[in-house]
Design a protein around this motif. Structure first.
Motif, PDB file in Angstrom:
ATOM      1  N   LEU A  35       0.828  -1.208   0.000  1.00  0.00           N
ATOM      2  CA  LEU A  35       0.000   0.000   0.000  1.00  0.00           C
ATOM      3  C   LEU A  35       0.865   1.262   0.000  1.00  0.00           C
ATOM      4  N   HIS A 130      -7.932   0.214   9.158  1.00  0.00           N
ATOM      5  CA  HIS A 130      -7.907  -0.777   8.081  1.00  0.00           C
ATOM      6  C   HIS A 130      -8.202  -0.101   6.735  1.00  0.00           C
ATOM      7  N   PRO A 131      -7.477  -0.498   5.680  1.00  0.00           N
ATOM      8  CA  PRO A 131      -7.684   0.154   4.371  1.00  0.00           C
ATOM      9  C   PRO A 131      -9.110   0.045   3.838  1.00  0.00           C
ATOM     10  N   ILE A 132      -9.809  -1.043   4.160  1.00  0.00           N
ATOM     11  CA  ILE A 132     -11.192  -1.183   3.683  1.00  0.00           C
ATOM     12  C   ILE A 132     -12.088  -0.125   4.330  1.00  0.00           C
ATOM     13  N   ALA A 135     -11.358   3.137   2.591  1.00  0.00           N
ATOM     14  CA  ALA A 135     -11.958   3.177   1.253  1.00  0.00           C
ATOM     15  C   ALA A 135     -13.459   3.426   1.332  1.00  0.00           C
ATOM     16  N   ASP A 136     -14.127   2.717   2.257  1.00  0.00           N
ATOM     17  CA  ASP A 136     -15.583   2.904   2.404  1.00  0.00           C
ATOM     18  C   ASP A 136     -15.905   4.319   2.879  1.00  0.00           C
ATOM     19  N   LYS A 525      -9.980   4.198  -4.012  1.00  0.00           N
ATOM     20  CA  LYS A 525     -10.628   3.059  -3.364  1.00  0.00           C
ATOM     21  C   LYS A 525     -10.067   1.748  -3.911  1.00  0.00           C
ATOM     22  N   MET A 526      -9.843   1.697  -5.225  1.00  0.00           N
ATOM     23  CA  MET A 526      -9.301   0.486  -5.834  1.00  0.00           C
ATOM     24  C   MET A 526      -7.858   0.242  -5.363  1.00  0.00           C
ATOM     25  N   LEU A 528      -6.458   1.181  -2.565  1.00  0.00           N
ATOM     26  CA  LEU A 528      -6.414   0.793  -1.158  1.00  0.00           C
ATOM     27  C   LEU A 528      -6.780  -0.676  -0.943  1.00  0.00           C
ATOM     28  N   LYS A 529      -7.384  -1.297  -1.930  1.00  0.00           N
ATOM     29  CA  LYS A 529      -7.767  -2.705  -1.799  1.00  0.00           C
ATOM     30  C   LYS A 529      -6.710  -3.645  -2.377  1.00  0.00           C
ATOM     31  N   ASP A 531      -3.312  -5.282  -1.751  1.00  0.00           N
ATOM     32  CA  ASP A 531      -2.333  -5.468  -0.680  1.00  0.00           C
ATOM     33  C   ASP A 531      -1.213  -6.425  -1.086  1.00  0.00           C
TER      34      ASP A 531
END
Length: 542
Positions: A35, A130-132, A135-136, A525-526, A528-529, A531
């Motif tokens: 990341l 957390h990256p998720i 992103a959310d 967002k893409m 950050l997902k 890893d």
């Protein structure tokens, strides 16, 4: 099953392990390291473009492998010409290109915003979020910002009888371009070109009817809008008239003259046979020319060429002709003049001819370069922007600048809602998103505040490029927007004495600004997902 190319070995306890070939050369990143690598690459691209943002933005010089020099501050062009190896950097290039394809403007701003979002995401990752969840949170904040943009947007008057507001908007787009020495003239050309081809009932603009031509020499001030077609050709014979006036007709033909198209073998065994063949060809071509004359045509435009003998016959018959006209130009002439493209002479008839009022040959300076201008056409919707400039580099940059202005005016025809530039819309959205974060009890509130900080990157870059104090200027504008409840207050880049972008006519289309926020958020967002990043030869293959 996992195949691991390498050697099987055993440690001192008898446990097997794999020795991977060239392990020191393998590239594989996972988790937070991956990341951080993505974020560093994205920020590097954004920082490169940041200095080109706004009316005082600086240009970049790009030198191709062939040594061709391009000087531009158009974000999409800079990124397209950059040689990037990192996968995330390539995604940033595609981000700018998608903004250019959909909107045509805002290609620098969308990359700067994406880079700032990545920077804020890195700070949140360091906090252990957390990256998720990051992103959310960014996705929710982007949706809220887009809704806020619709609230603060104004309706813009698009009236063919009053073009001044559109001209002011086009001037905003051209403010940072190389053509700003003839700022208003270029804006008027762009607006008049779009309004000439716009279908106001369907609220649509067909860009295929707008042709942009350039010729080295002259000044930018010599750029003009031709209500017709300009083609980089001249009359086929030097003794043909250089100017044809009044209403006359065009014959648009695809056939090649006067060659015999046959697969059969033809033996010429004597001088008499050769003379007979020459006589036959001359007679057939004379018949063709006469058919054109009988149909009422006074100018022949041919996609293919014809030899010197045919050219001489056309001169004798007093039928001016133009040869080697490309397929797109032929189609544009057909649209402009209302003519039909005739594939063979047998299909020629008077109703298939086009009509125009003037055809003239342009000559340039001391060179022998010539171009044909076809004006006063039956269908006046086809137009050509003819650009002059001191060198090829200036002409190419002028083309890119006018493309942005044409796209902005087209977007206003399609959707006449606008927001105000100079960072005003970003500041207003930043304030709104930050206030919304206070109402959120979940972890996403951190992402909301980070998104609000990221939006401030655009006004910060604008003030920095204009030689102002970034933090001081931004703080002042945020305070004034809150106090006066005026979302049109932005950065006074041109030092005109007022920060109200509505008074300065610094206008951006709502569609463009929404697209920037949505595209930048989707890309971040893409990223950050992701890893795990592997090279093709990382020693592991499934």
């Amino acid at each position: 099953m996992v195949s691991m190319p390498g050697t099987l070995a055993f440690d001192e306890y008898g446990r097997p392990f794999i020795i991977i070939r060239d392990q020191q050369n393998q590239k594989r990143l996972t988790g937070v390291d991956a990341l951080k690598s993505h974020i560093l690459a994205g920020r590097s691209i954004a920082n490169t473009l940041k200095t080109s943002l706004g009316p005082k933005g600086l240009d970049k010089m790009m030198i191709s492998a062939d040594g061709d020099v391009t000087v531009t501050n158009d974000g999409a062009t800079i990124l397209k010409m950059m040689d990037v190896d990192h996968e995330i950097a390539k995604l940033m290039v595609q981000l700018s290109q998608s903004q250019d394809d959909e909107i045509g403007d805002g290609t620098t701003g969308v990359v700067v915003l994406a880079g700032s979002l990545l920077e804020q995401a890195e700070l949140l990752l360091d906090k252990g979020i957390h990256p998720i969840r990051i992103a959310d949170g960014f996705e929710l904040a982007a949706q809220f910002a887009v809704k806020h943009l619709e609230k603060i947007s104004d309706s813009f008057p698009v009236d063919q009888n009053n073009l001044e507001p559109l001209i002011q908007t086009a001037m905003t787009t051209l403010g940072s371009k190389i053509v700003n020495k003839c700022h208003r003239q270029m804006a008027e050309i762009a607006v008049n070109a779009v309004m000439a081809v716009a279908d106001m009932e369907k609220r649509d603009v067909n860009f295929e009817l707008i042709k942009v031509e350039g010729k080295v020499g002259g000044r930018l001030e010599d750029t003009m809008l031709v209500k017709g077609v300009v083609i980089d050709k001249d009359f086929s014979h030097p003794q043909m008239p250089k100017k044809l006036s009044s209403i006359f007709s065009f014959l648009l033909v695809f056939i090649k003259l006067p060659k015999l198209m046959t697969k059969h073998k033809l033996d010429v065994t004597s001088v008499e046979d050769y003379k007979a063949l020459r006589q036959y060809e001359a007679e057939k071509f004379s018949e063709m020319v006469q058919q054109v004359k009988d149909a009422g045509a006074t100018l022949a435009i041919c996609q293919w060429g014809f030899d010197d003998e045919a050219n001489h016959l056309l001169l004798q018959k007093q039928l001016p002709a133009v040869r080697w006209v490309g397929g797109p130009e032929i189609e544009l002439i057909a649209i402009a003049t209302g003519g039909r493209i005739v594939p063979r002479f047998e299909e020629l008839s008077t109703d298939k001819l086009g009509h125009a009022g003037l055809v003239r040959e342009l000559q340039f300076g001391t060179t022998k370069d010539r171009m044909l201008v076809i004006e006063e056409c039956k269908n006046s919707r086809a137009v050509t922007i003819f650009i002059r400039g001191g060198n090829k580099m200036i002409i190419e940059e002028a083309k890119r600048s006018l493309h942005d202005a044409l796209c902005v005016v087209r977007n206003l025809v399609q959707d006449n809602r606008v927001v105000y530039g100079g960072g005003a819309a970003e500041i207003s959205c930043s304030i709104a998103v930050s206030q919304e974060a206070d109402k959120i009890s979940s972890l996403e509130q951190y992402a909301f505040r980070a998104f609000a900080d990221a939006l401030e990157s655009v006004p910060l870059a604008l003030s920095e490029n204009s030689g102002l104090s970034p933090i001081h200027t931004l703080t002042e504008m945020k305070a004034r927007q809150l106090k006066e409840n005026n979302p049109a207050l932005g950065i006074d880049c041109m030092l005109k004495g007022t920060c109200d972008m509505k008074e300065q006519h610094v206008i951006e289309t709502l569609h463009s600004k929404k697209q920037q926020i949505v595209l930048a958020t989707q890309l971040v967002k893409m990223i950050l997902k992701i890893d795990d990043i592997r090279s093709p030869n990382d020693g592991m293959s499934l």
